[in-house]
Design a protein around this motif. Structure first.
Motif, mmCIF file in Angstrom:
data_model
loop_
_atom_site.group_PDB
_atom_site.id
_atom_site.type_symbol
_atom_site.label_atom_id
_atom_site.label_comp_id
_atom_site.label_asym_id
_atom_site.label_seq_id
_atom_site.Cartn_x
_atom_site.Cartn_y
_atom_site.Cartn_z
ATOM 1 N N GLN A 1 -76.169 -73.396 79.716
ATOM 2 C CA GLN A 1 -74.680 -74.240 79.955
ATOM 3 C C GLN A 1 -73.972 -74.224 78.726
ATOM 4 N N SER A 2 -73.009 -73.741 79.559
ATOM 5 C CA SER A 2 -71.194 -72.929 78.797
ATOM 6 C C SER A 2 -70.733 -74.084 79.076
ATOM 7 N N GLN A 3 -69.918 -75.006 77.794
ATOM 8 C CA GLN A 3 -69.199 -75.884 78.361
ATOM 9 C C GLN A 3 -68.270 -75.874 77.020
ATOM 10 N N ILE A 4 -66.952 -77.201 77.476
ATOM 11 C CA ILE A 4 -65.623 -76.533 76.770
ATOM 12 C C ILE A 4 -65.159 -77.370 76.308
ATOM 13 N N SER A 5 -65.656 -78.446 74.879
ATOM 14 C CA SER A 5 -64.806 -79.476 74.542
ATOM 15 C C SER A 5 -64.309 -79.092 73.270
ATOM 16 N N SER A 6 -63.050 -80.048 73.922
ATOM 17 C CA SER A 6 -61.788 -80.006 73.042
ATOM 18 C C SER A 6 -60.835 -81.051 73.166
ATOM 19 N N ASN A 7 -60.153 -81.126 72.248
ATOM 20 C CA ASN A 7 -58.925 -82.620 71.940
ATOM 21 C C ASN A 7 -57.341 -81.749 72.742
ATOM 22 N N PHE A 8 -57.898 -80.610 73.034
ATOM 23 C CA PHE A 8 -56.831 -79.857 73.669
ATOM 24 C C PHE A 8 -55.019 -80.099 73.034
ATOM 25 N N ASP A 9 -55.091 -80.544 72.190
ATOM 26 C CA ASP A 9 -53.915 -80.583 71.248
ATOM 27 C C ASP A 9 -52.495 -80.028 71.533
ATOM 28 N N GLU A 10 -53.025 -78.452 71.636
ATOM 29 C CA GLU A 10 -52.233 -77.502 72.499
ATOM 30 C C GLU A 10 -52.329 -77.519 73.095
ATOM 31 N N MET A 11 -53.045 -78.389 74.558
ATOM 32 C CA MET A 11 -52.217 -78.184 75.874
ATOM 33 C C MET A 11 -53.229 -76.015 75.925
ATOM 34 N N ASP A 12 -53.898 -76.176 75.260
ATOM 35 C CA ASP A 12 -54.822 -74.998 75.358
ATOM 36 C C ASP A 12 -56.145 -73.841 74.868
ATOM 37 N N PHE A 13 -56.310 -73.320 75.188
ATOM 38 C CA PHE A 13 -57.889 -72.876 74.505
ATOM 39 C C PHE A 13 -58.739 -71.743 73.715
ATOM 40 N N SER A 14 -59.123 -71.619 72.649
ATOM 41 C CA SER A 14 -58.944 -70.083 72.615
ATOM 42 C C SER A 14 -61.120 -70.894 72.385
ATOM 43 N N GLU A 15 -61.332 -69.356 71.876
ATOM 44 C CA GLU A 15 -62.792 -69.383 71.642
ATOM 45 C C GLU A 15 -63.734 -70.842 71.115
ATOM 46 N N THR B 1 -69.845 -84.098 69.699
ATOM 47 C CA THR B 1 -68.902 -82.949 69.406
ATOM 48 C C THR B 1 -67.410 -82.283 70.231
ATOM 49 N N GLY B 2 -66.633 -82.239 69.959
ATOM 50 C CA GLY B 2 -65.685 -82.052 70.260
ATOM 51 C C GLY B 2 -64.297 -80.777 69.207
ATOM 52 N N ASN B 3 -63.879 -79.625 69.359
ATOM 53 C CA ASN B 3 -63.464 -78.856 69.232
ATOM 54 C C ASN B 3 -61.501 -79.476 68.824
ATOM 55 N N ILE B 4 -61.593 -79.759 67.447
ATOM 56 C CA ILE B 4 -59.321 -79.578 66.715
ATOM 57 C C ILE B 4 -59.342 -78.519 66.443
ATOM 58 N N ASN B 5 -57.898 -78.058 68.237
ATOM 59 C CA ASN B 5 -57.866 -76.658 68.318
ATOM 60 C C ASN B 5 -56.669 -76.581 67.817
ATOM 61 N N ASP B 6 -56.120 -77.851 66.563
ATOM 62 C CA ASP B 6 -54.822 -77.302 66.329
ATOM 63 C C ASP B 6 -54.686 -77.899 64.831
ATOM 64 N N ASP B 7 -53.851 -77.058 64.047
ATOM 65 C CA ASP B 7 -54.127 -77.826 62.135
ATOM 66 C C ASP B 7 -54.312 -79.489 62.036
ATOM 67 N N ILE B 8 -54.937 -79.951 61.628
ATOM 68 C CA ILE B 8 -54.946 -81.257 61.367
ATOM 69 C C ILE B 8 -55.085 -81.367 59.172
ATOM 70 N N GLU B 9 -53.819 -82.224 59.656
ATOM 71 C CA GLU B 9 -53.876 -82.255 57.315
ATOM 72 C C GLU B 9 -54.446 -83.393 56.983
ATOM 73 N N ILE B 10 -55.086 -83.475 56.530
ATOM 74 C CA ILE B 10 -56.778 -84.313 55.458
ATOM 75 C C ILE B 10 -56.346 -84.071 54.000
ATOM 76 N N TYR B 11 -56.090 -84.992 53.341
ATOM 77 C CA TYR B 11 -55.450 -85.026 51.647
ATOM 78 C C TYR B 11 -54.588 -84.368 51.803
ATOM 79 N N LYS B 12 -53.750 -84.111 52.447
ATOM 80 C CA LYS B 12 -52.387 -82.690 52.296
ATOM 81 C C LYS B 12 -52.399 -81.403 52.157
ATOM 82 N N GLU B 13 -54.058 -81.388 53.376
ATOM 83 C CA GLU B 13 -54.290 -79.843 53.714
ATOM 84 C C GLU B 13 -54.589 -79.679 54.774
ATOM 85 N N ASP B 14 -54.158 -78.821 55.598
ATOM 86 C CA ASP B 14 -54.447 -78.479 56.492
ATOM 87 C C ASP B 14 -56.119 -77.746 56.941
#
Length: 297
Positions: A111-125, A207-220
């Motif tokens: 099975q191939s699967q694309i799983s993402s929040n698509f925050d960038e409205m795009d996809f990567s590997e 499981t889902g990929n977060i495809n854009d930087d997310i700031e946690i503890y003031k770090e990306d």
């Protein structure tokens, strides 16, 4: 955006083509968590028989879409949660079943699967996940039992590594049967030809990929959101109009964990999920059987 649209077209093209599917199914799952937030998943899928040869082998193609939504209660987490409140999962599956000699059977799944929040409205590997399974079954018709063993790799368990699968299935009489093993165990009571009840314990997750930087503890950070649960409870199955089945589940989680992980699979943030209730309702339509060893269950 263009590449994202192409993926949608391909996946939904598979879905549209699969109107002649062997199995069409729908599931809606809800896992409320008063301490952190609620997780809800809605899944639609189809399974297309391509080859069904001489009652010895079958080959099927499946496609599915899952929408995962998280509603956070705990607003004290050290980052803005809006980026990881919605995920979309598209999957394309190939499965091969073959009956071997001496009541042996084998199942291969890729099975191939694309799983993402698509925050960038795009996809990567990084949005792409590969799942697979290799399972052998050994049926003992005289004793009404079956051994199954193999290995499964499925990102939607919330794990980043393959897990072994082994189970023993036994038919006690016309009304009772059980299955003991990993990743699920269950006991079934058949009330009549249309109704059955099952007590179960099973592995579940997301499981889902977060495809854009997310700031946690003031770090990306870049990484994945992973949620793993062991759920237990009671399930009711009702068959109607010959090929339709309605099922409803309710229970409690024995284990519940969700975290943001980096791409090195190291923990970035643990949500400290607590155990809670679990609900699931679904319906499926079956157009016919696939070639596979008949389980005593």
């Amino acid at each position: 955006m263009k590449r994202f649209s192409i993926v949608l077209l391909l996946m939904f093209g598979s879905f549209i083509y699969a109107q002649e599917a062997n199995t069409i199914y729908f599931n809606n799952e809800f896992l409320p968590n008063s301490e952190v937030g609620d997780v809800s998943k809605t899944t639609i899928g189809v399974d297309i028989p391509v080859i069904n040869s001489n009652d010895k082998e079958s080959f099927s193609v499946g496609a599915s879409y899952q929408s995962t939504n998280l509603t956070y209660v705990d607003r004290d987490v050290p980052f803005e949660t809006y980026q990881i409140e919605g995920f979309h999962t598209f999957a394309l599956k190939l499965q091969y079943n073959r009956i071997l000699k001496n009541n042996w059977g084998v199942t291969l799944m890729a099975q191939s699967q694309i799983s993402s929040n698509f925050d960038e409205m795009d996809f990567s590997e990084k949005d792409l996940f590969f799942n697979g399974a290799l399972i052998f079954d050994k049926l003992n018709e005289e004793k009404g039992s079956m051994w199954s063993f193999g290995v499964i790799n499925d990102a939607q368990y919330g794990l980043y590594f393959p897990i072994p699968t082994v189970s023993y299935t036994k038919r006690i009489n016309d009304s009772w049967a059980y299955k003991l093993g990993v990743p699920d165990s269950r006991v079934k009571w058949t009330w009549n030809k249309n109704s059955s009840f099952e007590a179960f314990t099973a592995l579940d997750g997301f499981t889902g990929n977060i495809n854009d930087d997310i700031e946690i503890y003031k770090e990306d950070y870049l990484g994945t959101l992973r949620q793993t649960s062991v759920v237990s409870g009671l399930e009711y199955n009702f068959n109607f109009w010959r090929n339709f089945q309605l099922n409803a589940k309710g229970g409690y989680t024995l284990y519940n964990h969700m975290e943001v992980q980096g791409y090195d699979n190291e923990e970035v943030y643990d949500f400290n999920m607590v155990n809670g209730w679990y609900f699931n309702v679904g319906m499926s339509y079956n157009l016919g059987k696939k070639v596979k060893l008949k389980s005593p269950y």
